[in-house]
Design an enzyme around this catalytic site. Structure first.
Site, short mmCIF file in Angstrom:
data_model
loop_
_atom_site.label_atom_id
_atom_site.label_comp_id
_atom_site.label_asym_id
_atom_site.label_seq_id
_atom_site.Cartn_x
_atom_site.Cartn_y
_atom_site.Cartn_z
N ASP A 227 -43.05 107.65 44.67
CA ASP A 227 -42.55 106.89 45.82
C ASP A 227 -43.54 107.32 46.78
O ASP A 227 -43.79 105.95 47.67
CB ASP A 227 -41.12 107.82 46.42
CG ASP A 227 -41.05 109.31 46.24
OD1 ASP A 227 -42.04 109.80 45.58
OD2 ASP A 227 -40.20 109.83 46.27
N LYS B 206 -43.15 111.76 38.78
CA LYS B 206 -42.05 112.16 39.59
C LYS B 206 -41.61 113.64 38.91
O LYS B 206 -40.62 113.85 38.62
CB LYS B 206 -40.67 111.17 39.42
CG LYS B 206 -39.67 111.49 40.52
CD LYS B 206 -39.82 111.01 41.96
CE LYS B 206 -38.80 111.70 42.72
NZ LYS B 206 -39.02 111.16 44.31
N TYR C 161 -38.42 103.04 28.30
CA TYR C 161 -38.39 101.66 27.18
C TYR C 161 -38.17 102.19 25.53
O TYR C 161 -38.38 101.59 24.91
CB TYR C 161 -39.50 101.06 27.55
CG TYR C 161 -39.56 100.14 28.88
CD1 TYR C 161 -39.64 101.13 29.79
CD2 TYR C 161 -39.66 98.96 28.77
CE1 TYR C 161 -39.57 100.18 31.01
CE2 TYR C 161 -39.62 98.12 30.08
CZ TYR C 161 -39.27 99.01 31.16
OH TYR C 161 -39.34 98.31 32.21
#
Ligand code: ATP
Length: 336
Positions: free
Chosen positions: A207, A174, A125
Protein backbone atom coordinates in the site's frame (compact mmCIF):
# COMPACT_ATOMS: atom_id res chain seq x y z
CA UNK A 1 21.19 -14.94 -38.77
CA UNK A 2 19.07 -18.01 -39.51
CA UNK A 3 15.28 -17.59 -39.43
CA UNK A 4 13.79 -18.07 -35.97
CA UNK A 5 10.41 -19.79 -35.63
CA UNK A 6 7.87 -18.08 -33.40
CA UNK A 7 4.36 -19.24 -32.48
CA UNK A 8 1.91 -16.45 -33.28
CA UNK A 9 -1.44 -16.20 -31.49
CA UNK A 10 -3.78 -13.46 -32.71
CA UNK A 11 -6.16 -13.74 -29.76
CA UNK A 12 -9.53 -12.10 -29.16
CA UNK A 13 -11.08 -8.64 -29.32
CA UNK A 14 -8.50 -6.13 -30.53
CA UNK A 15 -5.90 -8.96 -30.63
CA UNK A 16 -5.95 -9.66 -34.40
CA UNK A 17 -5.70 -5.90 -35.22
CA UNK A 18 -2.71 -5.19 -32.96
CA UNK A 19 -0.93 -8.49 -33.65
CA UNK A 20 -1.19 -7.88 -37.42
CA UNK A 21 0.28 -4.40 -36.87
CA UNK A 22 3.12 -5.87 -34.80
CA UNK A 23 3.95 -8.51 -37.40
CA UNK A 24 4.26 -5.74 -40.02
CA UNK A 25 6.56 -3.68 -37.79
CA UNK A 26 8.72 -6.67 -36.75
CA UNK A 27 9.07 -7.75 -40.37
CA UNK A 28 10.01 -4.19 -41.39
CA UNK A 29 13.06 -4.41 -39.08
CA UNK A 30 14.41 -7.12 -41.41
CA UNK A 31 14.63 -9.74 -38.62
CA UNK A 32 14.28 -13.17 -40.09
CA UNK A 33 11.24 -14.67 -38.35
CA UNK A 34 9.11 -17.56 -39.47
CA UNK A 35 5.67 -17.20 -37.89
CA UNK A 36 3.67 -20.30 -37.01
CA UNK A 37 0.06 -19.16 -36.51
CA UNK A 38 -1.92 -21.07 -33.90
CA UNK A 39 -5.38 -20.44 -32.39
CA UNK A 40 -6.31 -19.74 -28.76
CA UNK A 41 -8.97 -17.82 -26.87
CA UNK A 42 -12.70 -17.33 -26.98
CA UNK A 43 -13.17 -17.39 -30.75
CA UNK A 44 -10.99 -20.49 -30.84
CA UNK A 45 -13.17 -22.18 -28.19
CA UNK A 46 -16.22 -21.67 -30.40
CA UNK A 47 -14.44 -23.08 -33.44
CA UNK A 48 -12.32 -25.86 -31.95
CA UNK A 49 -14.27 -26.68 -28.75
CA UNK A 50 -11.33 -25.64 -26.54
CA UNK A 51 -9.73 -22.25 -25.85
CA UNK A 52 -6.24 -23.78 -25.84
CA UNK A 53 -5.89 -26.56 -28.42
CA UNK A 54 -3.13 -29.16 -28.26
CA UNK A 55 -1.69 -27.91 -31.59
CA UNK A 56 -1.04 -24.50 -29.99
CA UNK A 57 0.69 -26.04 -26.96
CA UNK A 58 2.77 -28.30 -29.22
CA UNK A 59 3.84 -25.36 -31.38
CA UNK A 60 5.08 -23.37 -28.35
CA UNK A 61 6.85 -26.48 -27.02
CA UNK A 62 8.70 -26.79 -30.29
CA UNK A 63 9.46 -23.10 -30.95
CA UNK A 64 9.98 -22.08 -27.28
CA UNK A 65 8.95 -18.52 -28.13
CA UNK A 66 5.46 -17.11 -28.75
CA UNK A 67 4.01 -13.69 -29.46
CA UNK A 68 0.39 -13.47 -28.44
CA UNK A 69 -2.53 -11.09 -28.56
CA UNK A 70 -4.90 -10.80 -25.58
CA UNK A 71 -7.13 -13.79 -24.88
CA UNK A 72 -10.64 -13.48 -23.48
CA UNK A 73 -11.52 -16.07 -20.92
CA UNK A 74 -15.15 -17.03 -21.56
CA UNK A 75 -17.04 -15.96 -18.44
CA UNK A 76 -19.22 -18.49 -16.64
CA UNK A 77 -18.35 -21.41 -18.91
CA UNK A 78 -15.99 -23.09 -16.50
CA UNK A 79 -12.78 -22.25 -18.35
CA UNK A 80 -9.75 -21.42 -16.29
CA UNK A 81 -8.05 -18.23 -17.54
CA UNK A 82 -6.15 -19.23 -20.67
CA UNK A 83 -3.36 -16.80 -19.81
CA UNK A 84 -2.98 -18.40 -16.39
CA UNK A 85 -3.11 -21.87 -17.99
CA UNK A 86 -0.36 -20.96 -20.47
CA UNK A 87 1.85 -19.58 -17.70
CA UNK A 88 1.39 -22.79 -15.72
CA UNK A 89 1.87 -25.12 -18.72
CA UNK A 90 5.20 -23.54 -19.66
CA UNK A 91 6.27 -22.66 -16.10
CA UNK A 92 6.62 -18.98 -17.06
CA UNK A 93 7.36 -17.89 -13.53
CA UNK A 94 8.54 -14.33 -14.18
CA UNK A 95 6.29 -11.71 -15.71
CA UNK A 96 8.45 -8.73 -16.62
CA UNK A 97 6.53 -5.49 -17.10
CA UNK A 98 8.71 -2.46 -17.82
CA UNK A 99 7.32 1.08 -17.63
CA UNK A 100 9.39 3.93 -18.99
CA UNK A 101 8.69 7.32 -20.50
CA UNK A 102 7.96 7.46 -24.23
CA UNK A 103 8.35 10.74 -26.07
CA UNK A 104 5.39 12.97 -26.83
CA UNK A 105 2.91 11.34 -24.42
CA UNK A 106 1.36 13.62 -21.78
CA UNK A 107 2.14 12.06 -18.39
CA UNK A 108 2.50 13.51 -14.87
CA UNK A 109 6.24 12.67 -14.49
CA UNK A 110 9.14 12.73 -16.91
CA UNK A 111 11.47 10.45 -14.97
CA UNK A 112 9.75 7.07 -14.82
CA UNK A 113 11.99 4.15 -15.74
CA UNK A 114 11.14 1.03 -13.82
CA UNK A 115 10.37 -2.66 -14.18
CA UNK A 116 7.74 -4.63 -12.30
CA UNK A 117 8.67 -8.30 -11.97
CA UNK A 118 5.53 -10.23 -11.07
CA UNK A 119 5.63 -13.80 -9.80
CA UNK A 120 3.47 -15.53 -12.34
CA UNK A 121 2.54 -19.03 -11.18
CA UNK A 122 1.73 -18.95 -7.46
CA UNK A 123 -0.03 -16.74 -4.92
CA UNK A 124 -3.73 -16.06 -5.29
CA UNK A 125 -3.59 -17.30 -8.88
CA UNK A 126 -2.98 -20.88 -7.75
CA UNK A 127 -6.60 -21.66 -8.69
CA UNK A 128 -7.51 -22.85 -5.18
CA UNK A 129 -10.93 -21.34 -4.64
CA UNK A 130 -13.92 -22.89 -2.93
CA UNK A 131 -17.32 -22.24 -1.43
CA UNK A 132 -17.43 -23.00 2.28
CA UNK A 133 -21.21 -23.41 2.50
CA UNK A 134 -23.95 -24.85 0.32
CA UNK A 135 -25.68 -21.49 -0.12
CA UNK A 136 -22.51 -19.94 -1.56
CA UNK A 137 -22.42 -17.17 1.01
CA UNK A 138 -18.89 -17.86 2.20
CA UNK A 139 -15.98 -18.13 -0.21
CA UNK A 140 -12.35 -19.01 0.25
CA UNK A 141 -9.28 -18.38 -1.86
CA UNK A 142 -5.91 -19.93 -1.00
CA UNK A 143 -2.59 -18.31 -1.83
CA UNK A 144 0.30 -20.73 -2.21
CA UNK A 145 3.79 -19.27 -1.89
CA UNK A 146 6.81 -21.54 -2.01
CA UNK A 147 10.45 -20.89 -1.18
CA UNK A 148 11.50 -22.32 -4.56
CA UNK A 149 8.94 -20.23 -6.50
CA UNK A 150 9.91 -17.07 -4.65
CA UNK A 151 13.62 -17.65 -4.95
CA UNK A 152 13.69 -18.08 -8.73
CA UNK A 153 11.62 -14.99 -9.51
CA UNK A 154 13.46 -12.83 -6.97
CA UNK A 155 16.82 -13.98 -8.34
CA UNK A 156 15.64 -13.11 -11.87
CA UNK A 157 14.61 -9.65 -10.64
CA UNK A 158 18.01 -9.10 -9.02
CA UNK A 159 19.71 -10.07 -12.28
CA UNK A 160 17.60 -7.47 -14.11
CA UNK A 161 18.44 -4.85 -11.43
CA UNK A 162 22.14 -5.66 -11.75
CA UNK A 163 22.00 -4.98 -15.50
CA UNK A 164 20.40 -1.54 -15.10
CA UNK A 165 22.14 1.76 -14.28
CA UNK A 166 20.31 2.43 -10.98
CA UNK A 167 20.85 -1.13 -9.63
CA UNK A 168 18.04 -0.76 -7.08
CA UNK A 169 15.46 -3.38 -6.12
CA UNK A 170 12.37 -3.29 -3.93
CA UNK A 171 10.62 -6.42 -2.70
CA UNK A 172 6.94 -5.42 -2.45
CA UNK A 173 4.92 -7.32 0.16
CA UNK A 174 2.28 -7.23 2.89
CA UNK A 175 4.24 -9.23 5.42
CA UNK A 176 2.85 -7.24 8.36
CA UNK A 177 -0.58 -8.86 7.78
CA UNK A 178 0.07 -11.91 5.57
CA UNK A 179 2.83 -13.15 7.82
CA UNK A 180 3.20 -16.62 6.30
CA UNK A 181 2.78 -16.06 2.55
CA UNK A 182 4.05 -12.51 2.09
CA UNK A 183 6.42 -13.06 5.02
CA UNK A 184 8.06 -16.00 3.23
CA UNK A 185 8.44 -13.97 0.03
CA UNK A 186 10.12 -11.14 1.96
CA UNK A 187 12.37 -13.54 3.88
CA UNK A 188 13.56 -15.11 0.61
CA UNK A 189 14.08 -11.60 -0.81
CA UNK A 190 16.40 -10.76 2.09
CA UNK A 191 18.32 -14.00 1.60
CA UNK A 192 18.78 -13.57 -2.15
CA UNK A 193 19.85 -9.93 -1.59
CA UNK A 194 23.00 -11.23 0.08
CA UNK A 195 24.08 -12.77 -3.26
CA UNK A 196 23.81 -9.34 -4.93
CA UNK A 197 25.80 -6.89 -2.79
CA UNK A 198 26.10 -4.56 -5.81
CA UNK A 199 22.30 -4.07 -5.92
CA UNK A 200 20.71 -1.60 -3.48
CA UNK A 201 18.02 -3.62 -1.68
CA UNK A 202 14.82 -2.36 -0.05
CA UNK A 203 11.49 -3.76 0.98
CA UNK A 204 8.23 -1.87 0.94
CA UNK A 205 4.67 -2.66 1.96
CA UNK A 206 2.39 -2.77 -1.08
CA UNK A 207 0.00 0.00 0.00
CA UNK A 208 2.86 2.39 0.81
CA UNK A 209 4.46 1.40 -2.47
CA UNK A 210 1.33 2.48 -4.41
CA UNK A 211 1.30 5.84 -2.66
CA UNK A 212 5.00 6.42 -3.31
CA UNK A 213 4.72 5.33 -6.95
CA UNK A 214 2.17 8.03 -7.69
CA UNK A 215 4.12 10.70 -5.78
CA UNK A 216 7.74 9.95 -6.66
CA UNK A 217 8.11 7.10 -9.15
CA UNK A 218 11.81 7.86 -9.59
CA UNK A 219 12.38 6.23 -6.16
CA UNK A 220 11.88 2.90 -7.93
CA UNK A 221 13.95 0.89 -10.39
CA UNK A 222 13.07 -2.84 -10.19
CA UNK A 223 10.11 -4.04 -8.11
CA UNK A 224 9.54 -7.73 -7.47
CA UNK A 225 6.34 -9.01 -5.95
CA UNK A 226 3.79 -11.80 -5.69
CA UNK A 227 1.20 -12.52 -8.37
CA UNK A 228 -1.83 -10.39 -7.40
CA UNK A 229 0.19 -7.39 -6.17
CA UNK A 230 2.18 -7.54 -9.42
CA UNK A 231 -0.98 -7.61 -11.53
CA UNK A 232 -2.29 -4.48 -9.82
CA UNK A 233 1.03 -2.60 -9.51
CA UNK A 234 1.85 -3.09 -13.18
CA UNK A 235 -1.44 -1.49 -14.26
CA UNK A 236 -0.58 1.42 -11.94
CA UNK A 237 2.89 1.76 -13.47
CA UNK A 238 1.38 1.49 -16.99
CA UNK A 239 -0.78 4.47 -16.02
CA UNK A 240 2.34 6.46 -15.14
CA UNK A 241 3.67 6.20 -18.70
CA UNK A 242 0.57 6.52 -20.88
CA UNK A 243 -1.83 3.73 -20.02
CA UNK A 244 -2.53 0.17 -21.06
CA UNK A 245 -2.00 0.91 -24.74
CA UNK A 246 1.76 1.19 -24.19
CA UNK A 247 2.34 -1.50 -21.54
CA UNK A 248 4.26 -4.53 -22.78
CA UNK A 249 5.00 -7.75 -20.94
CA UNK A 250 7.28 -10.75 -21.15
CA UNK A 251 6.46 -14.08 -19.53
CA UNK A 252 9.71 -15.90 -18.93
CA UNK A 253 10.57 -19.33 -17.62
CA UNK A 254 13.84 -21.22 -17.86
CA UNK A 255 12.91 -22.78 -21.22
CA UNK A 256 10.03 -20.84 -22.75
CA UNK A 257 9.05 -17.22 -23.33
CA UNK A 258 5.71 -15.67 -24.28
CA UNK A 259 5.55 -11.99 -25.23
CA UNK A 260 2.29 -10.06 -24.93
CA UNK A 261 0.55 -6.82 -23.98
CA UNK A 262 -0.32 -6.24 -20.34
CA UNK A 263 -3.85 -5.29 -21.35
CA UNK A 264 -6.81 -7.51 -22.17
CA UNK A 265 -8.90 -7.88 -25.31
CA UNK A 266 -10.67 -4.48 -24.95
CA UNK A 267 -13.97 -5.68 -26.48
CA UNK A 268 -15.37 -2.11 -26.29
CA UNK A 269 -13.11 -0.96 -29.13
CA UNK A 270 -12.58 -4.24 -31.01
CA UNK A 271 -13.08 -4.16 -34.76
CA UNK A 272 -13.06 -0.36 -34.98
CA UNK A 273 -9.44 -0.07 -36.10
CA UNK A 274 -8.55 2.37 -33.31
CA UNK A 275 -6.64 0.12 -30.88
CA UNK A 276 -3.16 1.20 -29.92
CA UNK A 277 -0.76 -1.48 -31.17
CA UNK A 278 2.19 -0.21 -29.12
CA UNK A 279 1.91 -2.62 -26.18
CA UNK A 280 2.19 -5.71 -28.39
CA UNK A 281 4.69 -3.94 -30.64
CA UNK A 282 6.98 -3.15 -27.69
CA UNK A 283 6.58 -6.77 -26.58
CA UNK A 284 7.64 -7.68 -30.13
CA UNK A 285 10.79 -5.60 -29.50
CA UNK A 286 11.54 -7.60 -26.34
CA UNK A 287 10.97 -10.76 -28.35
CA UNK A 288 13.53 -9.61 -30.93
CA UNK A 289 16.09 -9.01 -28.12
CA UNK A 290 15.32 -12.44 -26.67
CA UNK A 291 15.90 -14.09 -30.06
CA UNK A 292 19.27 -12.36 -30.48
CA UNK A 293 17.98 -9.71 -32.89
CA UNK A 294 19.02 -6.80 -30.63
CA UNK A 295 19.86 -4.45 -33.50
CA UNK A 296 16.39 -5.01 -34.96
CA UNK A 297 14.80 -4.61 -31.50
CA UNK A 298 16.57 -1.27 -31.04
CA UNK A 299 15.51 -0.16 -34.54
CA UNK A 300 11.89 -0.98 -33.74
CA UNK A 301 12.02 0.98 -30.45
CA UNK A 302 13.65 3.95 -32.20
CA UNK A 303 11.01 3.96 -34.95
CA UNK A 304 8.27 3.93 -32.29
CA UNK A 305 9.92 6.74 -30.31
CA UNK A 306 10.55 8.87 -33.41
CA UNK A 307 6.96 8.43 -34.55
CA UNK A 308 5.63 9.50 -31.15
CA UNK A 309 8.13 12.37 -30.87
CA UNK A 310 6.97 13.74 -34.24
CA UNK A 311 3.74 14.35 -32.35
CA UNK A 312 1.26 14.40 -35.21
CA UNK A 313 0.11 10.81 -35.32
CA UNK A 314 -1.15 8.74 -32.42
CA UNK A 315 -4.15 6.58 -31.52
CA UNK A 316 -7.18 7.97 -29.60
CA UNK A 317 -6.10 6.51 -26.22
CA UNK A 318 -3.02 8.78 -26.47
CA UNK A 319 -5.11 11.81 -27.44
CA UNK A 320 -4.82 11.50 -31.22
CA UNK A 321 -7.17 10.46 -33.98
CA UNK A 322 -5.02 8.02 -35.94
CA UNK A 323 -6.20 4.54 -36.80
CA UNK A 324 -4.18 1.45 -35.83
CA UNK A 325 -3.23 1.06 -39.47
CA UNK A 326 -2.07 4.61 -40.19
CA UNK A 327 -0.08 4.71 -36.95
CA UNK A 328 1.56 1.41 -37.92
CA UNK A 329 2.22 2.73 -41.44
CA UNK A 330 4.16 5.64 -39.91
CA UNK A 331 6.33 3.27 -37.83
CA UNK A 332 6.90 0.89 -40.74
CA UNK A 333 7.83 3.85 -42.98
CA UNK A 334 10.61 4.86 -40.55
CA UNK A 335 11.96 1.31 -40.54
CA UNK A 336 12.31 1.18 -44.32
P1 ATP B 1 -8.76 -8.14 -18.73
O1 ATP B 1 -9.72 -8.55 -17.69
O2 ATP B 1 -8.45 -9.19 -19.73
O3 ATP B 1 -7.52 -7.44 -18.18
P2 ATP B 1 -10.30 -5.76 -19.19
O4 ATP B 1 -11.55 -5.72 -20.02
O5 ATP B 1 -10.38 -5.63 -17.72
O6 ATP B 1 -9.48 -7.05 -19.62
P3 ATP B 1 -8.56 -4.39 -20.89
O7 ATP B 1 -9.14 -5.11 -22.04
O8 ATP B 1 -7.16 -4.67 -20.54
O9 ATP B 1 -9.40 -4.61 -19.60
O10 ATP B 1 -8.67 -2.85 -21.13
C1 ATP B 1 -9.45 -1.95 -20.39
C2 ATP B 1 -9.79 -0.79 -21.29
O11 ATP B 1 -8.60 -0.09 -21.67
C3 ATP B 1 -10.39 -1.29 -22.61
O12 ATP B 1 -11.74 -1.51 -22.47
C4 ATP B 1 -10.00 -0.18 -23.56
O13 ATP B 1 -10.93 0.85 -23.52
C5 ATP B 1 -8.65 0.29 -23.03
N1 ATP B 1 -7.54 -0.37 -23.76
C6 ATP B 1 -6.90 -1.51 -23.43
N2 ATP B 1 -5.97 -1.80 -24.34
C7 ATP B 1 -6.01 -0.83 -25.27
C8 ATP B 1 -5.29 -0.58 -26.48
N3 ATP B 1 -4.33 -1.39 -26.94
N4 ATP B 1 -5.62 0.52 -27.21
C9 ATP B 1 -6.58 1.35 -26.79
N5 ATP B 1 -7.29 1.16 -25.66
C10 ATP B 1 -7.02 0.10 -24.91
Amino acid sequence: MAAKKVTLIHGDGIGPEIVRATVRAVEATGASIEWEERPAGEACAEEHGTPLPEQTIESIKENRVALKGPLTTPVGKGFRSINVALRAEFDLYANIRPASILPGIQVPFDDVDLVVVRENTEGLYSGLEAWLDREKNIAESRAIITRKGSERVIRRAFEIARSRPAKRLHVVHKANILKATSGLFLEVGREVAEEFPDVEFHDVIVDACCMRLVRRPSDFDVLVTTNLFGDILSDLTAGLVGGLGVAAGENLGDEYAIFEAVHGSAPDIAGRGIANPLAVMLAGGFMLDHLGFETEGNALRKAIEDTLAAGDIRTPDLGGDAKTQSFTDAIVERLR
